[in-house]
Write a protein that holds these residues in place. Structure first.
Motif, PDB file in Angstrom:
ATOM      1  N   TYR A  52      -4.677  -3.027   6.886  1.00 28.90           N
ATOM      2  CA  TYR A  52      -4.639  -3.337   8.315  1.00 28.90           C
ATOM      3  C   TYR A  52      -5.466  -4.580   8.653  1.00 28.90           C
ATOM      4  CZ  TYR A  52      -1.927   0.807   9.215  1.00 28.90           C
ATOM      5  OH  TYR A  52      -0.917   1.736   9.227  1.00 28.90           O
ATOM      6  N   LYS A  53      -6.424  -4.915   7.802  1.00 29.53           N
ATOM      7  CA  LYS A  53      -7.141  -6.182   7.974  1.00 29.53           C
ATOM      8  C   LYS A  53      -6.215  -7.371   7.703  1.00 29.53           C
ATOM      9  CE  LYS A  53     -11.067  -8.845   6.114  1.00 29.53           C
ATOM     10  NZ  LYS A  53     -12.177  -8.859   5.118  1.00 29.53           N
ATOM     11  N   LEU A  54      -5.328  -7.218   6.729  1.00 34.13           N
ATOM     12  CA  LEU A  54      -4.469  -8.313   6.283  1.00 34.13           C
ATOM     13  C   LEU A  54      -3.108  -8.345   6.966  1.00 34.13           C
ATOM     14  CD1 LEU A  54      -5.130  -8.091   2.426  1.00 34.13           C
ATOM     15  CD2 LEU A  54      -5.795  -9.983   3.921  1.00 34.13           C
ATOM     16  N   VAL A  81       0.829  -1.217   0.000  1.00 34.65           N
ATOM     17  CA  VAL A  81       0.000   0.000   0.000  1.00 34.65           C
ATOM     18  C   VAL A  81       0.860   1.263   0.000  1.00 34.65           C
ATOM     19  CG1 VAL A  81      -1.717   1.334   1.282  1.00 34.65           C
ATOM     20  CG2 VAL A  81      -2.065  -1.109   0.910  1.00 34.65           C
ATOM     21  N   PRO A  82       1.837   1.419   0.913  1.00 32.33           N
ATOM     22  CA  PRO A  82       2.691   2.599   0.799  1.00 32.33           C
ATOM     23  C   PRO A  82       3.474   2.647  -0.507  1.00 32.33           C
ATOM     24  CG  PRO A  82       3.468   1.134   2.551  1.00 32.33           C
ATOM     25  CD  PRO A  82       2.107   0.669   2.160  1.00 32.33           C
ATOM     26  N   GLN A  83       3.840   1.500  -1.044  1.00 35.21           N
ATOM     27  CA  GLN A  83       4.574   1.501  -2.306  1.00 35.21           C
ATOM     28  C   GLN A  83       3.690   1.933  -3.478  1.00 35.21           C
ATOM     29  OE1 GLN A  83       6.131  -2.507  -1.962  1.00 35.21           O
ATOM     30  NE2 GLN A  83       8.166  -1.748  -1.449  1.00 35.21           N
ATOM     31  N   ILE A 129      -4.092   1.160  -6.616  1.00 33.40           N
ATOM     32  CA  ILE A 129      -3.809   1.590  -7.996  1.00 33.40           C
ATOM     33  C   ILE A 129      -4.756   2.711  -8.413  1.00 33.40           C
ATOM     34  CG2 ILE A 129      -3.973   0.834 -10.415  1.00 33.40           C
ATOM     35  CD1 ILE A 129      -2.799  -1.859  -9.487  1.00 33.40           C
ATOM     36  N   GLN A 130      -6.003   2.627  -7.942  1.00 32.40           N
ATOM     37  CA  GLN A 130      -7.007   3.658  -8.256  1.00 32.40           C
ATOM     38  C   GLN A 130      -6.912   4.875  -7.321  1.00 32.40           C
ATOM     39  OE1 GLN A 130     -10.592   1.332  -7.954  1.00 32.40           O
ATOM     40  NE2 GLN A 130      -9.946  -0.034  -9.623  1.00 32.40           N
ATOM     41  N   GLU A 131      -5.884   4.854  -6.453  1.00 26.14           N
ATOM     42  CA  GLU A 131      -5.628   5.936  -5.488  1.00 26.14           C
ATOM     43  C   GLU A 131      -6.774   6.124  -4.489  1.00 26.14           C
ATOM     44  OE1 GLU A 131      -4.163   9.494  -7.349  1.00 26.14           O
ATOM     45  OE2 GLU A 131      -2.550   8.407  -8.379  1.00 26.14           O
ATOM     46  N   ASP A 132      -7.483   5.029  -4.233  1.00 26.49           N
ATOM     47  CA  ASP A 132      -8.475   5.017  -3.161  1.00 26.49           C
ATOM     48  C   ASP A 132      -7.787   4.461  -1.919  1.00 26.49           C
ATOM     49  OD1 ASP A 132     -10.555   4.689  -1.400  1.00 26.49           O
ATOM     50  OD2 ASP A 132     -11.656   3.225  -2.616  1.00 26.49           O
ATOM     51  N   PHE A 133      -7.010   5.310  -1.263  1.00 29.93           N
ATOM     52  CA  PHE A 133      -6.188   4.829  -0.164  1.00 29.93           C
ATOM     53  C   PHE A 133      -6.964   4.687   1.141  1.00 29.93           C
ATOM     54  CE2 PHE A 133      -2.916   6.186  -3.171  1.00 29.93           C
ATOM     55  CZ  PHE A 133      -2.155   5.021  -3.199  1.00 29.93           C
ATOM     56  N   VAL A 134      -8.163   5.214   1.196  1.00 27.91           N
ATOM     57  CA  VAL A 134      -9.008   4.936   2.363  1.00 27.91           C
ATOM     58  C   VAL A 134      -9.373   3.456   2.382  1.00 27.91           C
ATOM     59  CG1 VAL A 134     -11.228   5.392   3.462  1.00 27.91           C
ATOM     60  CG2 VAL A 134      -9.904   7.287   2.506  1.00 27.91           C
ATOM     61  N   THR A 135      -9.848   2.949   1.236  1.00 25.84           N
ATOM     62  CA  THR A 135     -10.179   1.524   1.132  1.00 25.84           C
ATOM     63  C   THR A 135      -8.935   0.656   1.249  1.00 25.84           C
ATOM     64  OG1 THR A 135     -12.086   2.011  -0.270  1.00 25.84           O
ATOM     65  CG2 THR A 135     -11.207  -0.241  -0.357  1.00 25.84           C
ATOM     66  N   ALA A 136      -7.866   1.048   0.544  1.00 25.24           N
ATOM     67  CA  ALA A 136      -6.630   0.257   0.554  1.00 25.24           C
ATOM     68  C   ALA A 136      -6.069   0.138   1.967  1.00 25.24           C
ATOM     69  CB  ALA A 136      -5.602   0.878  -0.379  1.00 25.24           C
ATOM     70  N   ARG A 137      -6.108   1.242   2.712  1.00 24.24           N
ATOM     71  CA  ARG A 137      -5.556   1.237   4.062  1.00 24.24           C
ATOM     72  C   ARG A 137      -6.357   0.328   4.990  1.00 24.24           C
ATOM     73  NH1 ARG A 137      -4.949   6.286   4.401  1.00 24.24           N
ATOM     74  NH2 ARG A 137      -6.921   6.804   5.421  1.00 24.24           N
ATOM     75  N   LYS A 138      -7.688   0.335   4.863  1.00 24.93           N
ATOM     76  CA  LYS A 138      -8.523  -0.548   5.681  1.00 24.93           C
ATOM     77  C   LYS A 138      -8.179  -2.013   5.418  1.00 24.93           C
ATOM     78  CE  LYS A 138     -12.552   2.518   6.124  1.00 24.93           C
ATOM     79  NZ  LYS A 138     -13.963   2.741   5.707  1.00 24.93           N
TER      80      LYS A 138
END
Length: 289
Positions: free
Chosen positions: A236-238, A194-196, A224-233
């Motif tokens: 931390y789930k994984l 995610v940070p990468q 990839i779609q720059e939706d980092f709210v979803t990506a970040r959730k």
């Protein structure tokens, strides 16, 4: 770019008698494709390739190719610390049927940067297949620096990507900043993807995508779609699960999770061994949660 999004480094399932379980391998191909992966990587380190015979390697690749049936691109892991042996191995595999090569930095020998450049140049001169470089200094000892990677990418247009697993974010940013347009920078660190992605990576070649393909692919696609709210959730789930997968080596944790999912036996070949009782309990707690 030929390779972006989520690639999965497929494990090799074994039966209790240590033979390759091809039925389980076909199930795994379906499981990961149905989970959303963008391409398959056959015979990487995660496949316990050092413990497979030459005949088994060909049989595993053939099984993946036939069952995939061109649904997803297939990348062949092909590396050596003997350059001449690597070049000769090109004639041992059905190169016409694979979509690319993943080739690791030569291990143990500790070549210089010029030696690395000449090694991969020799590979690029010997094949016109798309090549993904693989830098993983934690396994190989040698760290291929961005200057060497970018020198190769600029000289050979069919060197199309790098799987960067140095874990060094400054090095990662240098790769992204200097990469030519045809060249993808892919992660080799599942816990950093995610940070990468936020600094410009194009995807990942993942171990965890064997075990958790739906959530993992959703996380990568969101980034990839720059939706980092979803990506970040999802990150931390994984995250705890990813850390546990690697706690006793790879693919020890992955095979335990896939066994619990009913996809394969929990069998590895020495020198790797099955998850300890402690790790098994921790993985059970994570999966139950």
């Amino acid at each position: 770019m030929m390779f972006k999004g989520t690639g999965v480094a497929l494990v090799t399932p074994f039966k209790k008698d240590q033979s390759v379980d091809f039925d389980a391998l076909r199930k795994l191909v379906d499981f990961t494709i149905d989970g959303g992966v963008d391409f398959l990587v056959a015979l990487g380190t995660t496949a316990e390739t050092p413990t497979l015979t030459k005949a088994e390697k060909l049989e595993v690749l053939d099984c993946i190719l036939k069952h995939n049936n061109k649904r997803k691109p297939v990348v062949l892991g092909l590396g050596s610390n003997n350059t001449q042996e690597l070049l000769e191995s090109l004639s041992h595999y059905p190169m016409q049927d694979v979509d690319g090569i993943l080739s690791v930095v030569p291990y143990y020998n500790k070549p210089s940067q010029e030696g690395l450049f000449q090694h991969f140049s020799a590979l690029a001169e010997a094949t016109d297949k798309p090549i993904i470089l693989y830098n993983v200094p934690g396994r190989t000892v040698a760290n291929m620096l961005p200057a060497t990677t970018l020198r190769l990418a600029n000289k050979y247009k069919h060197i199309v990507a790098i799987k960067e697993a140095s874990g060094n974010m400054a090095q990662c940013m240098e790769l992204v900043q200097g990469a030519p347009d045809h060249f993808a920078v892919l992660s080799g660190d599942d816990n950093l993807i995610v940070p990468q992605l936020s600094i410009g990576f194009h995807g990942v070649i993942s171990v965890a995508a064997n075990s958790f393909p739906v959530d993992f692919c959703a996380m990568v696609n969101a980034g990839i779609q720059e939706d980092f709210v979803t990506a970040r959730k999802l990150h931390y789930k994984l995250l705890k699960g990813i850390d546990l997968l690697f706690a006793e080596g790879n693919p020890t944790g992955v095979k335990y999770v896939l066994h619990k999912s009913g996809l394969m036996e929990n069998v590895l070949r020495l020198p790797l061994i099955a998850a300890s009782e402690s790790l098994s309990q921790q993985l059970d707690q994570y999966l139950n949660a």
